[in-house]
Design a protein around this motif. Sequence first.
Motif, PDB file in Angstrom:
ATOM      1  N   VAL A   1      40.703  38.344  40.199  1.00  0.00           N
ATOM      2  CA  VAL A   1      41.108  37.166  40.472  1.00  0.00           C
ATOM      3  C   VAL A   1      42.451  36.856  41.301  1.00  0.00           C
ATOM      4  O   VAL A   1      43.765  37.700  41.232  1.00  0.00           O
ATOM      5  N   ALA A   2      41.790  36.169  42.524  1.00  0.00           N
ATOM      6  CA  ALA A   2      43.364  35.648  43.362  1.00  0.00           C
ATOM      7  C   ALA A   2      43.701  34.378  43.390  1.00  0.00           C
ATOM      8  O   ALA A   2      42.478  34.242  43.730  1.00  0.00           O
ATOM      9  N   MET A   3      44.341  33.662  43.382  1.00  0.00           N
ATOM     10  CA  MET A   3      44.577  32.532  43.186  1.00  0.00           C
ATOM     11  C   MET A   3      46.224  32.171  43.878  1.00  0.00           C
ATOM     12  O   MET A   3      46.632  32.580  43.490  1.00  0.00           O
ATOM     13  N   PRO A   4      45.811  31.093  45.291  1.00  0.00           N
ATOM     14  CA  PRO A   4      44.511  31.477  46.291  1.00  0.00           C
ATOM     15  C   PRO A   4      44.001  33.365  46.773  1.00  0.00           C
ATOM     16  O   PRO A   4      45.257  33.818  46.104  1.00  0.00           O
ATOM     17  N   GLN A   5      43.415  32.728  47.667  1.00  0.00           N
ATOM     18  CA  GLN A   5      42.686  34.139  48.046  1.00  0.00           C
ATOM     19  C   GLN A   5      43.722  34.887  48.692  1.00  0.00           C
ATOM     20  O   GLN A   5      44.054  36.134  49.344  1.00  0.00           O
ATOM     21  N   ILE A   6      44.344  33.947  49.764  1.00  0.00           N
ATOM     22  CA  ILE A   6      44.904  35.182  50.718  1.00  0.00           C
ATOM     23  C   ILE A   6      46.708  35.207  49.871  1.00  0.00           C
ATOM     24  O   ILE A   6      47.351  33.335  49.158  1.00  0.00           O
ATOM     25  N   ALA A   7      47.276  36.132  49.729  1.00  0.00           N
ATOM     26  CA  ALA A   7      48.977  36.058  49.143  1.00  0.00           C
ATOM     27  C   ALA A   7      49.821  34.869  50.404  1.00  0.00           C
ATOM     28  O   ALA A   7      49.783  35.346  51.242  1.00  0.00           O
ATOM     29  N   PRO A   8      50.944  34.837  49.609  1.00  0.00           N
ATOM     30  CA  PRO A   8      50.873  34.676  47.797  1.00  0.00           C
ATOM     31  C   PRO A   8      50.616  33.781  46.914  1.00  0.00           C
ATOM     32  O   PRO A   8      50.093  32.936  47.152  1.00  0.00           O
ATOM     33  N   ARG A   9      50.177  34.207  46.286  1.00  0.00           N
ATOM     34  CA  ARG A   9      49.414  33.787  45.096  1.00  0.00           C
ATOM     35  C   ARG A   9      50.102  33.103  43.357  1.00  0.00           C
ATOM     36  O   ARG A   9      51.412  34.170  43.226  1.00  0.00           O
ATOM     37  N   ASN A  10      49.659  32.424  43.197  1.00  0.00           N
ATOM     38  CA  ASN A  10      49.882  32.003  41.758  1.00  0.00           C
ATOM     39  C   ASN A  10      49.462  32.951  40.901  1.00  0.00           C
ATOM     40  O   ASN A  10      50.131  33.238  39.635  1.00  0.00           O
ATOM     41  N   VAL A  11      47.912  33.714  40.978  1.00  0.00           N
ATOM     42  CA  VAL A  11      47.597  34.440  40.213  1.00  0.00           C
ATOM     43  C   VAL A  11      47.200  35.522  40.633  1.00  0.00           C
ATOM     44  O   VAL A  11      46.042  35.212  41.884  1.00  0.00           O
ATOM     45  N   SER A  12      47.463  36.779  40.034  1.00  0.00           N
ATOM     46  CA  SER A  12      47.225  37.669  40.913  1.00  0.00           C
ATOM     47  C   SER A  12      46.504  39.040  39.965  1.00  0.00           C
ATOM     48  O   SER A  12      47.326  39.465  39.029  1.00  0.00           O
ATOM     49  N   TRP A  13      45.101  39.172  39.006  1.00  0.00           N
ATOM     50  CA  TRP A  13      45.023  39.877  37.808  1.00  0.00           C
ATOM     51  C   TRP A  13      43.434  40.725  38.598  1.00  0.00           C
ATOM     52  O   TRP A  13      42.535  40.379  39.062  1.00  0.00           O
ATOM     53  N   PHE A  14      44.094  41.950  38.273  1.00  0.00           N
ATOM     54  CA  PHE A  14      43.223  42.501  37.989  1.00  0.00           C
ATOM     55  C   PHE A  14      42.662  43.679  36.896  1.00  0.00           C
ATOM     56  O   PHE A  14      43.995  44.221  36.099  1.00  0.00           O
ATOM     57  N   LYS A  15      41.729  43.545  36.121  1.00  0.00           N
ATOM     58  CA  LYS A  15      41.937  43.831  34.971  1.00  0.00           C
ATOM     59  C   LYS A  15      40.775  45.417  35.354  1.00  0.00           C
ATOM     60  O   LYS A  15      39.305  44.528  35.736  1.00  0.00           O
ATOM     61  N   LYS A  16      40.223  46.759  34.119  1.00  0.00           N
ATOM     62  CA  LYS A  16      38.987  46.644  34.185  1.00  0.00           C
ATOM     63  C   LYS A  16      38.939  47.515  32.756  1.00  0.00           C
ATOM     64  O   LYS A  16      39.634  47.501  32.161  1.00  0.00           O
ATOM     65  N   GLY A  17      37.939  47.675  32.726  1.00  0.00           N
ATOM     66  CA  GLY A  17      37.465  48.548  30.940  1.00  0.00           C
ATOM     67  C   GLY A  17      35.237  48.007  30.348  1.00  0.00           C
ATOM     68  O   GLY A  17      35.110  47.812  31.567  1.00  0.00           O
ATOM     69  N   LYS A  18      34.987  48.473  29.450  1.00  0.00           N
ATOM     70  CA  LYS A  18      33.379  48.368  29.352  1.00  0.00           C
ATOM     71  C   LYS A  18      33.474  47.000  29.096  1.00  0.00           C
ATOM     72  O   LYS A  18      31.924  46.670  29.691  1.00  0.00           O
ATOM     73  N   TRP A  19      33.586  46.102  28.558  1.00  0.00           N
ATOM     74  CA  TRP A  19      34.124  44.724  28.675  1.00  0.00           C
ATOM     75  C   TRP A  19      33.628  44.114  30.403  1.00  0.00           C
ATOM     76  O   TRP A  19      32.603  43.199  30.221  1.00  0.00           O
ATOM     77  N   ALA A  20      34.190  44.580  31.252  1.00  0.00           N
ATOM     78  CA  ALA A  20      33.494  44.240  32.483  1.00  0.00           C
ATOM     79  C   ALA A  20      31.983  44.483  33.000  1.00  0.00           C
ATOM     80  O   ALA A  20      31.816  43.846  32.968  1.00  0.00           O
TER      81      ALA A  20
END
Length: 428
Positions: A366-385
Amino acid sequence: MAKIVVLGAGTGGMPAAYEIKDILGKDHQVLMVNEHDKFRFVPSNPWIAVGWREPDAISIPIEKHLANKDIDFKCACVVKIDPIQNQLITAENDIIDYDYLVIATGPKLAFNAITGAGPEHFTQSICTLEHALKCKIDVDKLLNDPGPVIVGAFQGASCFGPAYEYVFILDKVLRDAGIRNKVPIHFVTSEPYIGYLGLGGVGDSKSMLESELRQRDIKWICNASVDYVEDGTMHISELDRKGVVDFSHSLPFHHSMLIPPFLGIDAVANVEGLCNAKGFVITDEHQRSPQFSNIFAGGVCVAIPPAEATPVPTGMPKTGYMIESMMTAIAHNLHSVIVEGKPPKSKGTWNAICIADMGDTGAVFVAMPQIAPRNVSWFKKGKWAHLAKIGFEKYFLLKMKTGSSEPMYEKYALKLMGITRLEDEDDK
């Protein structure tokens, strides 16, 4: 009564038709025009390419479901747009009149920019259902005759997520078949680094995706510009940070799949004053053409500048949430113009949300907004994904069948961001 024509029934066009009809009501006509009579869920194409899905599982008939919401449908290939006469001309020379046009077409795949590239030559693609089915034939050949594989994205590409998905999914297929030891894999990408994704990276995407590639014994070449492809060999220039050739590679392959550069489709690109040099529609902040006030556009067809200059050209991706927000803005702006007689005022939310399958695991960013700098920069991985991608496929197809105008990507992504605790439960 106004007649609104939506051109293109993809992941942007279908929701657009539903939202526009919902907000404008029965007093106005909405007509969907698409060259196929079925909606295809393109994000599932990597699964099609390895035989994990059949076409019917990711396709639904368009006319039947649109009719339930009193939306008209015409199956036709549009070859020309006449913005002066407010008309579309089809390959059969039929004329479709419109009062307002919403362009939601997919891209033209520019394989011809690289000699020997594309399904008509020596590399495969997962950009369309037809290409994914052809790719499946080539994967079957690979399973019977193992050998080197190249996966990645050509110079000028803007859609990198599916390339990562495909390489991880193919790795899982080869391991399940017990032949991964016979198939060396190279990931070849125009990105300046792994996990760049056309966005300048998202959170810890660089280290996390590098780690996944290492764990799966997948080598990579970044800043890659493919010179040409011949049968069984790909010739690649690897550039340094200054854009100068640092290394030259000639990699053998039995199977290759690379994402091509995107352009605007001819019918759209040929309209003088509508598009930029690559055929992408120029819009203002309200998704309306500055040149033609009754033309709106959203999705892959829209012109967006790259995040930054890179040694090898890379484009900016248009992810699902961004596309959905563009279409919602268009629906509200059409209501402002047609019903209220006021100027457009709604704007799309320029955020990036992506759910990627990786075979036996997955990733969400999740990149909010898409172009940096961002309010949210979130990258996660796992079987749940991995499970989340499967769930979203069902969720999206159900929405296309029911015609709900409820936002999809934001609701689903926020739910995923709330279950990150599952990362610690991968073994359950």
